[in-house]
Scaffold this motif. Structure first.
Motif, PDB file in Angstrom:
ATOM      1  N   UNK A  21      -5.129   0.814  -5.109  1.00 29.36           N
ATOM      2  CA  UNK A  21      -6.326   0.180  -5.648  1.00 29.36           C
ATOM      3  C   UNK A  21      -6.051  -1.204  -6.198  1.00 29.36           C
ATOM      4  N   UNK A  22      -4.983  -1.328  -6.964  1.00 28.19           N
ATOM      5  CA  UNK A  22      -4.643  -2.645  -7.505  1.00 28.19           C
ATOM      6  C   UNK A  22      -4.194  -3.599  -6.389  1.00 28.19           C
ATOM      7  N   UNK A  23      -3.466  -3.074  -5.417  1.00 26.95           N
ATOM      8  CA  UNK A  23      -3.020  -3.906  -4.295  1.00 26.95           C
ATOM      9  C   UNK A  23      -4.220  -4.453  -3.519  1.00 26.95           C
ATOM     10  N   UNK A  24      -5.245  -3.617  -3.338  1.00 26.52           N
ATOM     11  CA  UNK A  24      -6.448  -4.061  -2.628  1.00 26.52           C
ATOM     12  C   UNK A  24      -7.168  -5.167  -3.392  1.00 26.52           C
ATOM     13  N   UNK A  25      -7.003  -5.168  -4.708  1.00 27.68           N
ATOM     14  CA  UNK A  25      -7.624  -6.206  -5.533  1.00 27.68           C
ATOM     15  C   UNK A  25      -6.790  -7.484  -5.578  1.00 27.68           C
ATOM     16  N   UNK A  26      -5.682  -7.497  -4.843  1.00 31.03           N
ATOM     17  CA  UNK A  26      -4.846  -8.686  -4.773  1.00 31.03           C
ATOM     18  C   UNK A  26      -3.782  -8.779  -5.846  1.00 31.03           C
ATOM     19  N   UNK A  27      -3.596  -7.711  -6.598  1.00 34.35           N
ATOM     20  CA  UNK A  27      -2.583  -7.718  -7.653  1.00 34.35           C
ATOM     21  C   UNK A  27      -1.187  -7.521  -7.076  1.00 34.35           C
ATOM     22  N   UNK A  28      -0.202  -8.010  -7.783  1.00 32.69           N
ATOM     23  CA  UNK A  28       1.180  -7.670  -7.488  1.00 32.69           C
ATOM     24  C   UNK A  28       1.496  -6.385  -8.241  1.00 32.69           C
ATOM     25  N   UNK A  29       2.126  -5.426  -7.560  1.00 33.04           N
ATOM     26  CA  UNK A  29       2.279  -4.094  -8.139  1.00 33.04           C
ATOM     27  C   UNK A  29       3.731  -3.642  -8.122  1.00 33.04           C
ATOM     28  N   UNK A  30       4.164  -3.112  -9.261  1.00 36.06           N
ATOM     29  CA  UNK A  30       5.459  -2.449  -9.374  1.00 36.06           C
ATOM     30  C   UNK A  30       5.208  -0.951  -9.398  1.00 36.06           C
ATOM     31  N   UNK A  31       5.794  -0.246  -8.441  1.00 34.07           N
ATOM     32  CA  UNK A  31       5.622   1.201  -8.335  1.00 34.07           C
ATOM     33  C   UNK A  31       6.834   1.880  -8.951  1.00 34.07           C
ATOM     34  N   UNK A  32       6.639   2.536 -10.087  1.00 31.32           N
ATOM     35  CA  UNK A  32       7.729   3.239 -10.745  1.00 31.32           C
ATOM     36  C   UNK A  32       7.793   4.689 -10.304  1.00 31.32           C
ATOM     37  N   UNK A  33       8.986   5.160  -9.955  1.00 40.53           N
ATOM     38  CA  UNK A  33       9.158   6.559  -9.560  1.00 40.53           C
ATOM     39  C   UNK A  33      10.610   6.969  -9.764  1.00 40.53           C
ATOM     40  N   UNK A  34      10.862   8.266  -9.751  1.00 38.45           N
ATOM     41  CA  UNK A  34      12.203   8.763 -10.047  1.00 38.45           C
ATOM     42  C   UNK A  34      13.188   8.496  -8.921  1.00 38.45           C
ATOM     43  N   UNK A  35      12.676   8.397  -7.687  1.00 39.33           N
ATOM     44  CA  UNK A  35      13.556   8.198  -6.541  1.00 39.33           C
ATOM     45  C   UNK A  35      13.070   7.008  -5.722  1.00 39.33           C
TER      46      UNK A  35
END
Length: 229
Positions: A21-35
């Motif tokens: 959703x944020x990516x579609x709005x043109x934002x730069x996104x950091x995806x945090x996950x355990x792996x």
């Protein structure tokens, strides 16, 4: 200004749809996950967006602090934090080990606070920031605290954290801290009988993250509508 967003637990379910959703709005996104590999696999079909994967483990506060330093270095800052990562222990109180409560509190409250403590000072200094804490109606006193004990109590504590921190923000600051309930969503945690899609569950988080300066602070939302604590 293009918002830079950090989403915890972003490799599947609601978290992944928040990233989309944020990516579609043109934002730069950091995806945090355990792996990291899981994160990279999750974003393979998010084409044309600026999404970076950050490996992190919310069960280790020191690692969280170190991870945030690396995460901020990717784009230079973080404007929007979505504390989405969650765990579900549905044991009745008679069968619930104290260690399970501690784990739920660590992920939902301690880990979230560690992230906020690292990022909120920069948001206040830049006079721009949005923090969205993924809570639940199961952690709402108004709705009867009807969820499983470890989950409900830790989500209620997350709501308390949200309100307390929001109350500390001066009115003249363009920084907002809110909680939200995604509703009953068809995910691994929500189960196959849930009526809402992950996309629908993510909408409120993206909406809160993109609020204007006069947007809400210290509130609880479901379906973009304020609800009671």
């Amino acid at each position: 200004m293009t918002p830079i967003v950090f989403v915890t637990g972003g490799n599947r379910g609601i978290g992944l749809e928040i990233v989309r959703g944020f990516a579609k709005e043109g934002c730069k996104v950091l995806l945090g996950c355990r792996n990291e590999e899981d994160g990279e696999q999750a974003i393979e079909d998010i084409v044309g967006a600026d999404v970076q994967v950050i490996e992190m483990d919310l069960s280790n506060d020191q690692q969280v602090e170190d991870t945030i330093v690396r995460a901020e270095a990717v784009y230079g800052r973080i404007d929007v934090l979505v504390n989405n990562a969650g765990v579900m222990d549905d044991a009745d109180w008679q069968d619930l080990d104290v260690s399970k409560i501690k784990h739920s509190m660590q992920v939902h409250v301690n880990g979230a606070f560690t992230l906020i403590k690292q990022l909120l000072p920069g948001m206040l200094e830049r006079n721009y920031g949005r923090i969205i804490n993924m809570s639940s109606g199961w952690g709402s006193f108004h709705e009867g605290m009807e969820g499983p004990l470890a989950y409900a109590v830790s989500k209620a504590a997350l709501n308390a954290l949200t309100l307390n921190l929001a109350n500390s923000i001066d009115d003249d600051k363009n920084v907002q801290i809110n909680s939200m309930c995604p509703g009953w969503v068809h995910t691994r945690m929500g189960g196959r009988d849930a009526p809402k899609s992950p996309e629908e569950g993510a909408e409120t988080a993206v909406w809160l993250g993109l609020q204007e300066e006069d947007g809400p602070n210290g509130k609880f939302f479901r379906d973009k509508t304020e609800i009671e604590w």
